[in-house]
Design a protein around this motif. Structure first.
Motif, short mmCIF file in Angstrom:
data_model
loop_
_atom_site.label_atom_id
_atom_site.label_comp_id
_atom_site.label_asym_id
_atom_site.label_seq_id
_atom_site.Cartn_x
_atom_site.Cartn_y
_atom_site.Cartn_z
N UNK A 52 39.91 49.18 45.16
CA UNK A 52 40.79 48.26 45.47
C UNK A 52 40.25 46.83 45.17
N UNK A 53 40.96 45.94 44.49
CA UNK A 53 40.52 44.66 44.10
C UNK A 53 41.88 43.70 44.64
N UNK A 54 41.39 42.98 45.67
CA UNK A 54 42.24 41.97 46.17
C UNK A 54 42.00 40.63 45.90
N UNK A 55 42.57 39.72 45.09
CA UNK A 55 41.89 38.61 44.95
C UNK A 55 41.92 37.72 46.26
N UNK A 56 42.73 38.12 47.24
CA UNK A 56 42.72 37.36 48.51
C UNK A 56 41.91 37.79 49.59
N UNK A 57 41.09 39.00 49.15
CA UNK A 57 40.18 39.45 50.26
C UNK A 57 38.83 39.49 49.54
N UNK A 58 37.96 38.34 49.75
CA UNK A 58 36.69 38.08 48.99
C UNK A 58 35.58 38.97 49.44
N UNK A 59 35.68 39.51 50.88
CA UNK A 59 34.85 40.23 51.25
C UNK A 59 34.72 41.66 50.67
N UNK A 60 35.94 41.98 49.91
CA UNK A 60 36.08 43.33 49.40
C UNK A 60 35.59 43.08 47.96
N UNK A 79 52.62 32.26 42.26
CA UNK A 79 53.22 31.05 41.63
C UNK A 79 52.72 29.78 41.87
N UNK A 80 51.82 29.73 42.85
CA UNK A 80 51.16 28.47 43.17
C UNK A 80 49.69 28.45 42.43
N UNK A 81 49.56 27.30 41.52
CA UNK A 81 48.58 27.45 40.74
C UNK A 81 47.17 26.81 41.62
N UNK A 82 47.31 26.47 42.57
CA UNK A 82 46.25 26.01 43.44
C UNK A 82 45.65 27.48 44.14
N UNK A 83 46.70 28.20 44.39
CA UNK A 83 46.29 29.61 44.82
C UNK A 83 45.74 30.44 43.89
N UNK A 84 46.27 30.48 42.74
CA UNK A 84 45.87 31.25 41.54
C UNK A 84 44.18 30.79 41.23
N UNK A 85 43.87 29.62 41.24
CA UNK A 85 42.59 29.12 41.00
C UNK A 85 41.60 29.45 42.11
N UNK A 89 38.40 31.88 41.61
CA UNK A 89 37.08 31.53 41.70
C UNK A 89 36.25 32.51 42.64
N UNK A 90 37.21 33.25 43.57
CA UNK A 90 36.49 34.25 44.49
C UNK A 90 36.09 35.19 43.48
N UNK A 91 36.95 35.81 42.43
CA UNK A 91 36.52 36.67 41.66
C UNK A 91 35.24 36.65 40.76
N UNK A 92 35.20 35.05 40.17
CA UNK A 92 33.94 34.75 39.69
C UNK A 92 32.91 34.78 40.43
N UNK A 93 32.75 34.19 41.67
CA UNK A 93 31.65 34.23 42.72
C UNK A 93 31.20 35.74 42.94
N UNK A 128 38.59 28.95 33.25
CA UNK A 128 37.31 28.94 32.14
C UNK A 128 36.12 28.21 32.48
N UNK A 129 36.36 26.84 33.07
CA UNK A 129 35.43 26.02 33.31
C UNK A 129 34.54 26.54 34.30
N UNK A 130 35.24 27.12 35.37
CA UNK A 130 34.46 27.68 36.53
C UNK A 130 33.51 28.67 35.90
N UNK A 131 34.15 29.59 35.09
CA UNK A 131 33.39 30.85 34.37
C UNK A 131 32.06 30.34 33.80
N UNK A 132 32.33 29.25 32.99
CA UNK A 132 31.30 28.52 32.27
C UNK A 132 29.98 27.97 33.01
N UNK A 133 30.62 27.44 34.28
CA UNK A 133 29.63 26.88 35.16
C UNK A 133 28.91 28.05 35.95
#
Length: 272
Positions: A52-60, A79-85, A89-93, A128-133
């Motif tokens: 299970x991979x839910x972008x909205x559940x960082x603890x999982x 549909x909301x780019x702020x939510x998408x970003x 970032x949760x996935x990257x972290x 992409x910038x967040x991934x680079x950083x």
């Protein structure tokens, strides 16, 4: 051996990538990341582990990414780019915390840079910038606009009337189908060697609406002409005007090891 996870594995692109990946590496080294695990029984039947991979559940996410060597983050469909970003970032972290070695991300080909450096970019360039950083090794799979957009152009009506009517403009397209993009993504997922890479996954040559009309003529067995009409109003044109749909690259064909699917074959699903 490398263990690979694909997020959004139940989606159209994700499922096609998994299909191609199975022909390259044993199923035991592939993990399908899905938001709804009960809907992924077809993967289990193929010997593919499901998490299970839910972008909205960082603890999982950290638990889901445990033991993963290469992770493909298919961009969120919210549909909301702020939510998408925020989701990205949760996935990257979580990927960094879990010890993922290499992160792959699907964005848009040839992202346009804002002339005003003080303004943030679009969700893909910011991801992409967040991934680079993050310091993770990465591969950016920058996909051309899906050929699916032709589905809103009234192709069946054009076959019937003999006229393909579009909004005015010098439109040129580097668009390709998901199957080509999925084949390239699977190849990138199993690439050997260290280092970060960027691939612009587009057709090698552009096509335009006149070319599309020629293909429709061939399919119909009678003339189909292209005409521009200022009265045509559709959100797709405003959307396309924000993208670079004209630049081309050989990256897609290089990864696939074959030419891109011809325009005629690509549009057939939208006219039959």
């Amino acid at each position: 051996m490398t263990t690979i996870m694909i997020t959004g594995a139940n989606g159209q692109l994700g499922s096609l990538i998994l299909e191609n990946l199975r022909s390259r590496i044993p199923a035991m080294h592939i993990i399908a990341g899905v938001r709804s695990a009960p809907q992924a029984d077809h993967f289990r039947e193929l010997g593919i582990e499901v998490r299970k991979v839910d972008y909205d559940l960082p603890e999982s996410l950290e638990e889901a990414f445990h033991g993963i060597s290469r992770l493909l983050l298919i961009s969120s469909s919210h549909k909301d780019d702020d939510v998408r970003l925020a989701q990205h970032k949760r996935v990257i972290d979580a990927a960094k915390q879990s010890g993922v070695r290499h992160l792959l991300y699907t964005g848009f080909a040839f992202p346009q840079q804002s002339a005003d450096r003080s303004k943030p970019g679009n969700v893909h360039t910011m991801t992409e910038q967040a991934i680079i950083e993050s310091g993770l090794e990465y591969t950016f799979l920058r996909n051309a606009l899906y050929i699916d957009f032709v589905g809103v152009l009234g192709l069946k009506e054009a076959l019937s009337s003999g006229e393909l009517v579009t909004a005015p403009g010098g439109w040129k397209f580097n668009s390709v189908g998901r199957r080509d993009l999925a084949l390239a993504a699977a190849a990138a997922l199993v690439e050997e060697g260290a280092g970060s890479r960027i691939y612009e996954l587009t057709a090698t040559h552009t096509w335009d609406f006149a070319d599309l009309a020629e293909v429709l003529t061939e399919v119909a067995g009678k003339p189909v002409v292209h005409r521009q009409d200022e009265g045509i109003q559709h959100w797709i044109y405003a959307f396309m005007s924000q993208l670079d749909t004209a630049s081309t690259s050989g990256d897609l064909e290089q990864l696939m090891g074959r030419p891109v699917t011809p325009l005629r074959d690509s549009i057939l699903p939208f006219i039959v």
